[in-house]
Structure formats: structure tokens, C-alpha cells
Design a protein around this motif. Structure first.
Motif, PDB file in Angstrom:
ATOM      1  N   MET A 477       0.841  -1.199   0.000  1.00 55.63           N
ATOM      2  CA  MET A 477       0.000   0.000   0.000  1.00 55.63           C
ATOM      3  C   MET A 477       0.879   1.254   0.000  1.00 55.63           C
ATOM      4  N   ASP A 478       0.259   2.390  -0.393  1.00 51.38           N
ATOM      5  CA  ASP A 478       0.972   3.676  -0.340  1.00 51.38           C
ATOM      6  C   ASP A 478       1.353   3.972   1.105  1.00 51.38           C
ATOM      7  N   ALA A 479       2.555   4.533   1.276  1.00 47.27           N
ATOM      8  CA  ALA A 479       3.032   4.819   2.637  1.00 47.27           C
ATOM      9  C   ALA A 479       2.503   6.172   3.126  1.00 47.27           C
ATOM     10  N   ASP A 480       1.203   6.232   3.385  1.00 47.08           N
ATOM     11  CA  ASP A 480       0.571   7.364   4.064  1.00 47.08           C
ATOM     12  C   ASP A 480       0.309   6.889   5.493  1.00 47.08           C
ATOM     13  N   ILE A 481       1.014   7.484   6.456  1.00 46.44           N
ATOM     14  CA  ILE A 481       0.991   6.942   7.819  1.00 46.44           C
ATOM     15  C   ILE A 481       0.923   8.068   8.833  1.00 46.44           C
ATOM     16  N   VAL A 482       0.194   7.830   9.913  1.00 44.18           N
ATOM     17  CA  VAL A 482       0.171   8.791  11.024  1.00 44.18           C
ATOM     18  C   VAL A 482       0.543   8.055  12.310  1.00 44.18           C
ATOM     19  N   ILE A 483       1.313   8.726  13.157  1.00 39.28           N
ATOM     20  CA  ILE A 483       1.651   8.175  14.476  1.00 39.28           C
ATOM     21  C   ILE A 483       1.168   9.170  15.520  1.00 39.28           C
ATOM     22  N   PHE A 484       0.370   8.684  16.484  1.00 41.31           N
ATOM     23  CA  PHE A 484      -0.133   9.596  17.519  1.00 41.31           C
ATOM     24  C   PHE A 484      -0.203   8.904  18.871  1.00 41.31           C
ATOM     25  N   ASP A 485      -0.211   9.749  19.900  1.00 43.92           N
ATOM     26  CA  ASP A 485      -0.289   9.256  21.275  1.00 43.92           C
ATOM     27  C   ASP A 485      -1.758   9.221  21.698  1.00 43.92           C
ATOM     28  N   PRO A 486      -2.310   8.020  21.910  1.00 45.17           N
ATOM     29  CA  PRO A 486      -3.745   7.929  22.202  1.00 45.17           C
ATOM     30  C   PRO A 486      -4.119   8.541  23.559  1.00 45.17           C
ATOM     31  N   ASP A 487      -3.120   8.704  24.431  1.00 45.58           N
ATOM     32  CA  ASP A 487      -3.411   9.275  25.754  1.00 45.58           C
ATOM     33  C   ASP A 487      -3.490  10.797  25.744  1.00 45.58           C
ATOM     34  N   THR A 488      -2.867  11.406  24.745  1.00 44.66           N
ATOM     35  CA  THR A 488      -2.842  12.882  24.758  1.00 44.66           C
ATOM     36  C   THR A 488      -3.534  13.518  23.554  1.00 44.66           C
ATOM     37  N   VAL A 489      -3.817  12.736  22.513  1.00 43.10           N
ATOM     38  CA  VAL A 489      -4.350  13.349  21.289  1.00 43.10           C
ATOM     39  C   VAL A 489      -5.637  14.123  21.608  1.00 43.10           C
ATOM     40  N   ASP A 490      -5.708  15.341  21.109  1.00 41.07           N
ATOM     41  CA  ASP A 490      -6.870  16.191  21.411  1.00 41.07           C
ATOM     42  C   ASP A 490      -6.918  17.386  20.478  1.00 41.07           C
ATOM     43  N   ASP A 491      -8.129  17.897  20.272  1.00 44.67           N
ATOM     44  CA  ASP A 491      -8.280  19.154  19.540  1.00 44.67           C
ATOM     45  C   ASP A 491      -8.214  20.299  20.542  1.00 44.67           C
ATOM     46  N   LYS A 492      -7.710  21.432  20.102  1.00 43.15           N
ATOM     47  CA  LYS A 492      -7.611  22.609  20.970  1.00 43.15           C
ATOM     48  C   LYS A 492      -8.345  23.808  20.384  1.00 43.15           C
ATOM     49  N   ALA A 493      -8.817  23.680  19.144  1.00 41.64           N
ATOM     50  CA  ALA A 493      -9.453  24.826  18.483  1.00 41.64           C
ATOM     51  C   ALA A 493     -10.835  25.092  19.076  1.00 41.64           C
ATOM     52  N   THR A 494     -11.123  26.363  19.316  1.00 43.39           N
ATOM     53  CA  THR A 494     -12.428  26.782  19.841  1.00 43.39           C
ATOM     54  C   THR A 494     -12.932  27.942  18.979  1.00 43.39           C
ATOM     55  N   PHE A 495     -14.125  28.423  19.254  1.00 43.33           N
ATOM     56  CA  PHE A 495     -14.624  29.585  18.508  1.00 43.33           C
ATOM     57  C   PHE A 495     -13.780  30.821  18.804  1.00 43.33           C
ATOM     58  N   GLU A 496     -13.348  30.956  20.059  1.00 45.90           N
ATOM     59  CA  GLU A 496     -12.512  32.107  20.418  1.00 45.90           C
ATOM     60  C   GLU A 496     -11.123  31.974  19.802  1.00 45.90           C
ATOM     61  N   GLY A 504      -0.777  15.794  20.195  1.00 49.58           N
ATOM     62  CA  GLY A 504      -0.716  14.329  20.232  1.00 49.58           C
ATOM     63  C   GLY A 504      -0.426  13.671  18.904  1.00 49.58           C
ATOM     64  N   ILE A 505      -0.528  14.424  17.785  1.00 46.38           N
ATOM     65  CA  ILE A 505      -0.194  13.860  16.471  1.00 46.38           C
ATOM     66  C   ILE A 505       1.303  14.073  16.271  1.00 46.38           C
ATOM     67  N   GLU A 506       2.062  12.980  16.208  1.00 49.61           N
ATOM     68  CA  GLU A 506       3.516  13.100  16.282  1.00 49.61           C
ATOM     69  C   GLU A 506       4.213  13.057  14.925  1.00 49.61           C
ATOM     70  N   TYR A 507       3.851  12.071  14.116  1.00 46.72           N
ATOM     71  CA  TYR A 507       4.487  11.930  12.796  1.00 46.72           C
ATOM     72  C   TYR A 507       3.402  11.782  11.729  1.00 46.72           C
ATOM     73  N   VAL A 508       3.663  12.377  10.585  1.00 48.17           N
ATOM     74  CA  VAL A 508       2.808  12.148   9.428  1.00 48.17           C
ATOM     75  C   VAL A 508       3.711  11.882   8.230  1.00 48.17           C
ATOM     76  N   ILE A 509       3.470  10.754   7.572  1.00 51.83           N
ATOM     77  CA  ILE A 509       4.243  10.372   6.386  1.00 51.83           C
ATOM     78  C   ILE A 509       3.287  10.373   5.199  1.00 51.83           C
ATOM     79  N   VAL A 510       3.654  11.082   4.124  1.00 47.32           N
ATOM     80  CA  VAL A 510       2.803  11.157   2.937  1.00 47.32           C
ATOM     81  C   VAL A 510       3.562  10.573   1.756  1.00 47.32           C
TER      82      VAL A 510
END
Ligand SMILES: [Zn+2]
Length: 533
Positions: A477-496, A504-510
């Protein structure tokens, strides 16, 4: 075996919904060459070793529904996606795509595209869908791109903003544009049946138009005519279009919009399940938020939109028409009234209004307090001043519905991200979607399992689009890969603070190239324009 990159100490979630297992992943060139037991000799021999530290290694996320079309011209890398682990994004959604174009209608298409153009200057020096993909191909893309042709764009090319049925010649011309676009690489067509000119298209017109795709297995995705209290009708319409043509269809950003509609997702998802049982190929996607985002002018009654944005502005300039419009928004409940369904002025937040930037990020209630003008009156002023460049967030869904939809097996995760113009605010889904599902809905609320969540972002969208080499961690398969920490991964964006980056998203390979490392952009891009084969 000597790999370009070897990922050791991995907890592999392969995209298929199989429970995670420990192992290693080897990559050479742009392909995955090994997935299996974590062997020290592979780590010793590899040109580069990434220690996953027992975190999750998964296929790169596929976000089928974004409005990044024009943004790519200005920001081809799109760290906003990479930082969420997204390696492939779908564009051309909700009926709006930058191609195909007819030279006579460029100005109208420019207005139509206003709310996704995000301040990007487009020189419109392409015409066919293939030429548009060529433009994208010349960019240093951070992610892979899957593009759809918009039904609205196609209708404008042939009929402008005319509110009437197409003639048989016009229908033939539109069908030709559909089939040409797919031959040139589009994955299907999308519609936005609340926006002109999509709103003028009858069900029969859409059935006929979509019939141009059936031999090519194009996907029909729709921002349905009804997402509010008539959402069941909207779902019935898309099922009908798919069933008549025996073709695949997908309900875009499914939700029950507005207090009068809450709970109806139980009925709509049951309809989808029933349709599937009788052989209708229909699926659903969703973004994980209780706030919707579209134009600010979506608060206007349906008749005001007739003829396109310039007509809207003329109507708002007419004093007596304006007071009639305001009265209807305040009192009328016979249509999906965004203002009432958001709970009034405090539930509507202006996020994009370049001619009146002082109001961006503020609710109509706050703007009314700032200016001393009634909230709806000031809303009309903002719409008129910005001539089609306007966007707002509406607090119109409920958490129970969001969770109910997310749990359903026919539903994939998408962002519906609408890029912000420089300096403007944005819906937090633009920066937060995938980490939010993995953090809030998987880890914190136990709404769905980790393996299911990843499947909804990888193998499911890959198979829906026919991307045979993406979405699963497997050799070849194409080497599109993500490595993340399941204990810390979180969104931080808010309306403000809509641009707060997720954690928590550590590596991204495209396509085999390490594009994100320790959460930061490496400066190396290898995104590709994928064309439907
Ligand atoms: Zn939409």
C-alpha cells in the motif's frame, strides 16, 4: 531487508477495524514494504528509524469533505490538515468546485465561490476539470487530493443563476460536462441544494444529471435540500437519486439542524439502513461538532436568494423589503429558519466578513450591543457590505445526535472545513476534527472504539472512493501513515481560538516522505493529485 524508514515499537491499528497489535512497519520509496513482528535487525539496517514509543501507528487519515479548493493555491502544504494526521483530502464539495468553467460565466462562478475562496485571488486561467487538476498538480502539495466537480458549478457554466428547468440542450450540455470531468479525473459530482443554483434543481433534474456518471461509477455526494425539520425528505431524495440510477451516493455532513429537528437522525439513519438492505448504495459522513457553518446570508428566507447574491443585495437595500425580510426571520416558522434554530442572535457568530472585519468572531448579539443596531438589521448590513463574502457559525445541533450519528456503521468522519481568509475566524472543525474524534469521542466519552474511529477515517473512505492503495496498513500500500499518542491526542481549536493546533499527532508520512515530525512540519512535501482511474 533495508528500509528507507522503519517504524519500531508500534501499536498498529491497520484501518480494517481489527484490534491493535504490536509490530513494526517498513517503508521504501513511497510504499509500505513490511508490516509485521517488530524485528531489531530491520531497525539496525534501516536508513532511518522512527521510534513510535508504543503509540498508535495508523494509515494516514482521509478527509473526504473539505472546501480547501482555492486555499491550495495560496497554501498548498496545508499544515492545518497535516497536523490532524490527514494525508488525503477531498475537495469540490457541496456543489462548489473551481471547474469546469465556461468563459462567459466566470464572473458568476467567482461570486458563487465567494465563501470558500477565503481571500484567495483566483486568476481563473483554467477551464476544464482536467486543466484545474493540472494547476493543482504543479503545486507543492502537503496532502493528496481527491477532487469532485460541483453540480452548481456545472449548472452555472451552462445556465448561469437561472431559476428554471434546463432545456434538453442544456441538460445534454451539463451531462457532457459531468462525464468529461470524470474522464479527466473527478471522483464524481457533489450538490449543494440549499445554495443557488443547486436550490433551483428539481429531483428529476438531479436524477438525469447523475445518470451521466453511472457507467463510470462516480460518487454523488450531496449537501441535501433539507437538513432541518424536513431532513427526512432530504434523505429520501438522495436515496431516490441513488436508487433510480443504481449508483453510489453519500449524504454530506449529516445532522439534524435546528431545535425542531433534533432526534430525527434516528429516523434518517434507519432509512439509510433500509435502503442499503434493498440494495441502494448509500453512505453518510459527519463532522463531530454541534455548530454548523455556512454563509451568513443563509439566515435569509429562501425567496430572498433568488437570482444570486447581487439580487440579494438589491433586495436588502429596499427599505420595505428589508423590514418584510426581518419580520419573516423573526416570526416565520414555515422554513428552516437558521436564526430561530440557533436560538436567536446569541447563537449566530459571524466568522468571515472582510469588508467589516471588526465583527468577525462575534455573535449577532454582541455586534448589536457594539453598534446599537438591532441584530437582524446589522446582519443585513453585513451581508450587503460584503457582497457574497460572508460566513457564520450557527449553534444548531445537539450532542446526543452527534454521538448517535458517529456510532452508526454507515457514517465516516469528515471535517467540512471551510478555510478562513487571512485574519478571519473559522469554525474549529478546520483545525480540530480528527484529533477531536480520537480524544473527546474515543478516549474521553467512549462513544466509539479507537479501531472504529480510525476505520471511519481510513479504510472506509478509501473503499468509498475506490482508492485501492490507501486506507490500510499492509504491504504494497501507499506509505501514508500517522503516528499519535492515544493518551494525549486532542483538539484545541475553539470559537474564540479557532487556530489552536491539536496535540498528540507526532508523525505524518505522505507517500513515503516524512512530512511531520514531533508535531512539526519538516519542510518536505509529497502530496499527489489522485485522478479517478
Ligand atoms: Zn455543505
Amino acid at each position: 531487508m533495508r528500509f528507507d524508514i522503519y517504524i519500531k515499537n508500534a501499536r498498529i491499528v491497520d484501518g480494517t477495524r481489527s484490534p491493535w497489535y504490536r509490530g513494526g512497519v517498513g517503508i521504501t520509496d513511497s510504499k509500505i514494504r513490511y508490516v509485521g513482528s517488530d524485528l531489531p535487525e530491520y531497525a539496525a539496517d534501516a536508513f532511518e528509524v522512527i521510534d513510535a514509543k508504543d503509540h498508535i501507528v495508523a494509515p494516514g487519515f482521509i478527509d473526504v469533505h473539505t472546501h480547501s479548493d482555492f486555499l491550495l493555491l495560496r497554501d498548498p502544504v496545508m499544515q492545518s490538515k497535516l497536523k490532524q494526521g490527514v494525508t488525503t483530502q477531498g475537495i469540490g464539495q457541496c456543489g462548489i468546485s473551481p471547474a469546469p468553467i465556461s468563459s462567459e460565466q466566470v464572473e458568476k462562478l467567482d461570486i458563487y465561490s465567494g465563501f470558500i475562496k477565503a481571500g484567495t485571488h483566483a486568476d481563473w486561467n483554467w477551464r476544464s476539470f482536467g486543466e484545474w487538476l493540472d494547476v493543482l498538480e504543479d503545486l507543492n502539495l502537503g496532502t493528496n487530493i481527491v477532487a469532485f466537480a460541483g453540480q452548481g458549478t456545472i449548472r452555472i457554466a451552462v445556465m448561469g443563476f437561472d431559476n428554471r428547468e434546463p432545456s434538453s440542450d442544456e441538460m445534454a450540455e451539463m451531462k457532457k460536462l459531468v462525464s468529461e470531468s470524470i474522464e479527466q479525473g473527478a471522483y464524481g459530482i457533489t450538490s449543494g441544494l440549499v445554495y443557488p443554483p443547486g436550490v433551483y434543481s428539481s429531483t428529476e433534474e438531479l436524477v438525469e444529471l447523475c445518470s451521466a456518471m453511472t457507467s463510470k461509477n462516480g460518487l454523488y455526494q450531496s449537501h441535501m435540500r433539507n437538513e432541518g425539520r424536513d431532513v427526512v425528505k432530504g434523505v429520501e431524495e438522495i436515496i431516490h437519486i441513488a436508487e433510480e440510477n443504481r449508483m453510489p451516493a453519500q449524504i454530506s455532513h449529516h445532522k439534524a439542524l435546528g431545535r425542531s429537528a433534533w432526534g430525527l437522525v434516528k429516523k434518517t439513519l434507519a432509512l439509510v439502513e433500509d435502503a442499503r438492505k434493498r440494495g441502494v448504495d448509500v453512505t453518510v459522513d459527519q463532522y463531530p461538532y454541534t455548530s454548523a457553518s455556512t454563509t451568513l446570508r443563509a439566515i435569509l428566507p429562501p425567496w430572498v436568494h433568488e437570482g444570486g447574491v447581487m439580487n440579494v443585495i438589491e433586495r436588502l437595500a429596499d427599505k420595505s423589503l428589508r423590514s418584510r425580510i426581518i419580520k419573516e426571520i423573526e416570526e416565520d416558522v414555515t422554513w428552516d429558519n437558521y436564526y430561530q434554530n440557533s436560538g436567536g442572535a446569541s447563537g449566530v457568530t459571524v466568522i468571515y466578513s472582510p469588508q467589516t472585519p471588526e465583527y468577525e468572531g462575534k455573535s449577532l448579539k454582541e455586534i448589536a450591543e457594539m453598534t446599537g443596531v438591532d441584530p437582524l438589521d446589522i446582519a443585513m448590513d453585513i451581508i450587503a457590505a460584503n457582497k457574497g463574502d460572508d460566513a457564520a457559525c450557527y449553534s444548531m445541533m445537539c450532542e446526543d445526535d452527534v454521538e448517535y450519528v458517529l456510532k452508526n456503521n454507515n457514517v465516516m468522519v469528515i471535517s467540512d472545513s471551510i478555510p478562513p481568509a487571512p485574519g478571519a475566524k473559522s469554525h474549529p472543525r478546520t483545525f480540530g476534527t480528527n484529533p477531536r474524534v480520537l480524544g473527546k469521542y474515543v478516549r474521553d466519552k467512549h462513544c466509539i472504539s479507537l479501531e472504529d474511529a480510525i476505520w471511519k477515517m481510513t479504510a472506509f473512505p478509501a473503499s468509498r472512493l475506490g482508492l485501492q492503495f490507501k486506507g490500510i496498513l499492509r504491504e504494497g500500500m501507499d506509505a501514508d501513515i500517522v503516528i499519535f499518542d492515544p493518551d494525549t491526542v486532542d483538539d484545541k481549536a475553539t470559537f474564540e481560538h479557532p487556530f489552536e493546533e491539536p496535540v498528540g499527532i507526532e508523525y505524518v508520512i505522505v507517500n513515503g516522505v516524512k512530512t511531520m515530525e514531533f508535531g512539526n512540519f519538516t519542510g518536505h512535501t509529497n502530496g499527489k493529485v489522485l485522478r479517478k482511474g
